[in-house]
Design an enzyme around this catalytic site. Structure first.
Site, mmCIF file in Angstrom:
data_model
loop_
_atom_site.group_PDB
_atom_site.id
_atom_site.type_symbol
_atom_site.label_atom_id
_atom_site.label_comp_id
_atom_site.label_asym_id
_atom_site.label_seq_id
_atom_site.Cartn_x
_atom_site.Cartn_y
_atom_site.Cartn_z
ATOM 1 N N SER A 148 46.089 -11.397 31.858
ATOM 2 C CA SER A 148 47.187 -10.469 32.115
ATOM 3 C C SER A 148 47.146 -9.336 31.103
ATOM 4 C CB SER A 148 48.535 -11.196 31.990
ATOM 5 O OG SER A 148 49.617 -10.288 31.996
ATOM 6 N N TYR A 161 54.780 -16.414 27.424
ATOM 7 C CA TYR A 161 53.812 -16.004 28.437
ATOM 8 C C TYR A 161 52.731 -15.124 27.812
ATOM 9 C CZ TYR A 161 51.886 -13.875 32.671
ATOM 10 O OH TYR A 161 51.036 -13.431 33.661
#
Length: 275
Positions: A148, A161
């Site tokens: 990501s 995250y």
């Protein structure tokens, strides 16, 4: 070397029941993969996806597996080797995101462990099951890990995250270098770092400066094409590459000011996630 197609290859995709994983599976079927192995924890959705792909003339194999469980991964991998054989193309796609609170407001500490287990540790354990055979073999092989852009910059309201994706990126690209150092040039590792995608996983998150929410079909098309080429790291869109460069050259206060001003630091304020 470039891999023009996965025709005749055996492909395994984690998180394959929906979203990006399902689209990757559809692409593998379209290209004529010899076998497409779908792993997901959602048995109902997995069966539905498998039925669709089988109807499209795909050689589909499924396994309901919680990849946060290392022993479950090992058992599922052994089943794949028995039923299908060694894997040529591995797509580490499965991932989760939890909450949009500040870290000290975390209510369920299991969310921390599960996020790290699925996003950071699982790709390592899954890859370790199939990479040794890729290395020993001579055929072109690929490992694609979906990380990501959160692994490139710091971002509030998603600290765990972000930590998991920093770990995934650092691990994946290090393995790429190891393979090259050891002379195993037929095995290529690609790490893909997109911003928010319209799969529903980041429902409520907002785009920022020249960075709209990405279309999942374009994301998969890009990741798949670059994986076949063996591109080391793919960052999408271009603004994430710019943010990474600026984060590396600007003094800390200016970096924070810039990312705050363009909206990066507030992109998770209204996050709701998948219902």
């Amino acid at each position: 070397m470039k891999l023009d197609t996965v025709a005749g290859k055996k492909v395994l995709i984690t998180g394959a029941a929906m979203g990006l994983g399902k689209l990757f599976a559809e692409q593998a079927v379209r290209e004529g993969a010899a076998a497409v192995v779908l792993w997901d924890v959602d048995e109902t959705a997995l069966r539905a996806t498998a039925a669709e792909l089988t109807a499209a003339s795909g050689a589909i194999h499924t396994r309901t597996v919680d990849i946060s469980d290392r022993e479950a991964v090992a058992a599922a991998a052994e089943s794949v080797r028995v039923d299908v054989g060694d894997i040529d193309v591995l797509v580490n796609n499965a991932g989760i995101v939890r909450g949009n609170s500040y870290f000290w407001e975390t209510k369920d500490r299991d969310d921390i462990e599960r996020t790290m287990a699925i996003n950071a540790l699982a790709p390592m354990y899954v890859t370790l099951e199939f990479l040794p055979a890729m290395v020993v073999g001579t055929a072109e092989a690929r490992v694609l890990t979906i990380a990501s852009s959160a692994g490139l910059v710091h971002n509030p309201r998603m600290s765990v995250y972000a930590a998991s994706k920093w770990a995934a990126l650092g691990w994946s690209d290090s393995v790429r270098i190891e393979l090259g150092q050891a002379g195993h040039d037929h095995v290529k590792v690609t790490t893909f770092c997109p911003t928010y995608i319209n799969t529903g996983m980041f429902e409520g998150a907002t785009g920022f400066w020249f960075t709209p929410i990405l279309d999942q079909h374009k994301v998969v098309a890009t990741a798949w094409a670059e994986m076949k080429k063996g591109t080391p790291v793919v960052i999408m869109p271009w603004t994430s590459r710019l943010n990474k460069v600026l984060s590396g050259v600007l003094p800390l206060k200016l970096r924070d000011l810039f990312l705050n001003t363009v909206g990066v630091y507030h992109s998770m304020d209204e996050f709701k996630g998948r219902k």
